[in-house]
Design a protein around this motif. Structure first.
Motif, PDB file in Angstrom:
ATOM      1  N   LEU A 113     -57.549  28.623  26.980  1.00 53.52           N
ATOM      2  CA  LEU A 113     -57.233  29.703  26.047  1.00 53.52           C
ATOM      3  C   LEU A 113     -58.270  29.872  24.939  1.00 53.52           C
ATOM      4  CD1 LEU A 113     -55.233  31.900  25.266  1.00 53.52           C
ATOM      5  CD2 LEU A 113     -53.965  30.207  23.941  1.00 53.52           C
ATOM      6  N   LEU A 123     -55.830  30.778  34.162  1.00 52.74           N
ATOM      7  CA  LEU A 123     -55.734  31.783  33.103  1.00 52.74           C
ATOM      8  C   LEU A 123     -56.298  33.113  33.549  1.00 52.74           C
ATOM      9  CD1 LEU A 123     -54.892  32.247  30.166  1.00 52.74           C
ATOM     10  CD2 LEU A 123     -57.203  31.608  29.470  1.00 52.74           C
ATOM     11  N   SER A 176     -46.547  36.506  27.978  1.00 51.48           N
ATOM     12  CA  SER A 176     -45.901  35.438  27.209  1.00 51.48           C
ATOM     13  C   SER A 176     -44.705  34.856  27.950  1.00 51.48           C
ATOM     14  CB  SER A 176     -45.464  35.984  25.845  1.00 51.48           C
ATOM     15  OG  SER A 176     -44.830  34.989  25.074  1.00 51.48           O
ATOM     16  N   VAL A 195     -50.372  30.678  24.107  1.00 53.74           N
ATOM     17  CA  VAL A 195     -50.515  32.084  24.496  1.00 53.74           C
ATOM     18  C   VAL A 195     -49.576  32.959  23.671  1.00 53.74           C
ATOM     19  CG1 VAL A 195     -50.238  33.708  26.416  1.00 53.74           C
ATOM     20  CG2 VAL A 195     -51.268  31.484  26.820  1.00 53.74           C
TER      21      VAL A 195
END
Length: 324
Positions: free
Chosen positions: A153, A185, A210, A218
């Motif tokens: 992330l 991701l 989410s 996230v």
């Protein structure tokens, strides 16, 4: 004649090399990493109801490949939560396969212990524990996947921040993350970009992201983007600060795992040692352990010890589990 034989051997060798090369290229074109990525992308974009009247682009996951089992599972309350849990793990497994694996583990362990002439209650308890192995495997896969997403992330947020500073739109920045970074991701951001292209509002696509990746940072990214789209502000600077915060959090979490490694190993040894010792003694000398199964006092002792072991396991887990 010798020259002809040598030329024949050389030609045969070249033919074999070309044959192997052709087989490899054929396999790589259909089963290789690039082909798998393309197939996965096409699946994400086309695993949708193909009727024109269907306006949703969300994947419709099947609980089972068999219609009868599908209808039976659909009658179970909250079965969609289990299916969502499987989806979050990233495993190519349906609810029906998970239930079948759990029942198979239970039946195998129960039959084995029953053949070894252990009490039915003990065999059933061990069978239930074995039936939870597939669920534990899915839980571990989900935890590993979410941890990998958390590690990726910060780089994704830095890429989005740099893209915004360079003048790209937010949706283009999301597309760059899906193209430049690796899975898992990248697949999530690709799905967000595809949903936006199909007409879903950006706010809803981020909320779906989410929901698919719960319990991670996230959520901070999604909340920050949603607030910025309503109130305004410098999104690039905000995402850069979130990336720094996530990196520092992961660094602190890594230090805590190093400091608590010895305690976690001790907890595993203390928790598994009694069980392994009982199984070993029952195999080596069944008559020595038979008193615990046949004598009423032994059954009470087993009950008390089991309760104490469960309590001790939860207590050790609470001591070594430090939330960051």
């Amino acid at each position: 004649m010798e020259y002809a034989y040598i030329l024949f051997v050389i030609a045969l060798f070249i033919a074999v090399v070309f044959l192997l090369e052709g087989l490899y290229m054929s396999w790589n074109a259909s089963r290789g990493p690039v082909a798998k990525r393309i197939a996965q992308r096409l699946k994400l974009m086309s695993e949708q109801g193909r009727s024109p009247e269907n306006s949703s682009i969300l994947k419709q996951r099947l609980l089972s490949k068999f219609p009868g089992v599908q209808r039976l599972l659909e009658r179970i309350p909250r079965i969609d939560l289990l299916d969502g849990w499987l989806e979050q793990s990233g495993l190519n497994m349906s609810v029906a396969r998970l239930c079948a694996a759990s029942l198979g583990c239970f039946a195998a362990v129960f039959a084995l212990l029953w053949i070894l002439k252990l009490p039915v209650a003990v065999a059933a308890a061990c069978g239930l524990a074995a039936g939870g192995i597939p669920f534990a495997y899915v839980t571990a896969a989900k935890r590993k996947r979410l941890h990998a997403i958390e590690e990726q992330l910060p780089d994704a947020l830095d890429l989005v921040s740099r893209a915004l500073r360079a003048g790209h739109s937010f949706s283009s920045a999301i597309q760059m993350v899906g193209q430049e970074l690796a899975d898992p991701l990248a697949s999530e951001f690709k799905l967000v970009f595809d949903e936006v292209n199909y007409g879903i509002p950006m706010q809803d696509a981020l909320k779906h992201l989410s929901a698919r990746v719960p319990g991670t940072d996230v959520g901070y990214f999604v909340v920050a983007v949603l607030i910025q789209r309503e109130t305004g502000g410098n999104l690039a600077e905000l995402l850069g600060k979130i990336a720094t915060l996530v990196r520092e959090r992961l660094r602190l979490f890594g230090q805590i795992r190093v400091y608590s490694a010895e305690a976690r190993l001790s907890a595993w040894i203390l928790g598994l040692l009694p069980i392994v010792l009982v199984l070993f003694l029952n195999i080596v000398n069944p008559r020595f352990m038979r008193v615990l199964w046949t004598d009423p006092a032994g059954e009470k002792i087993i009950t008390v010890i089991s309760v104490m072991m469960v309590f001790g396991a939860f207590w050790m887990r609470k001591i070594i589990r430090i939330k960051v």
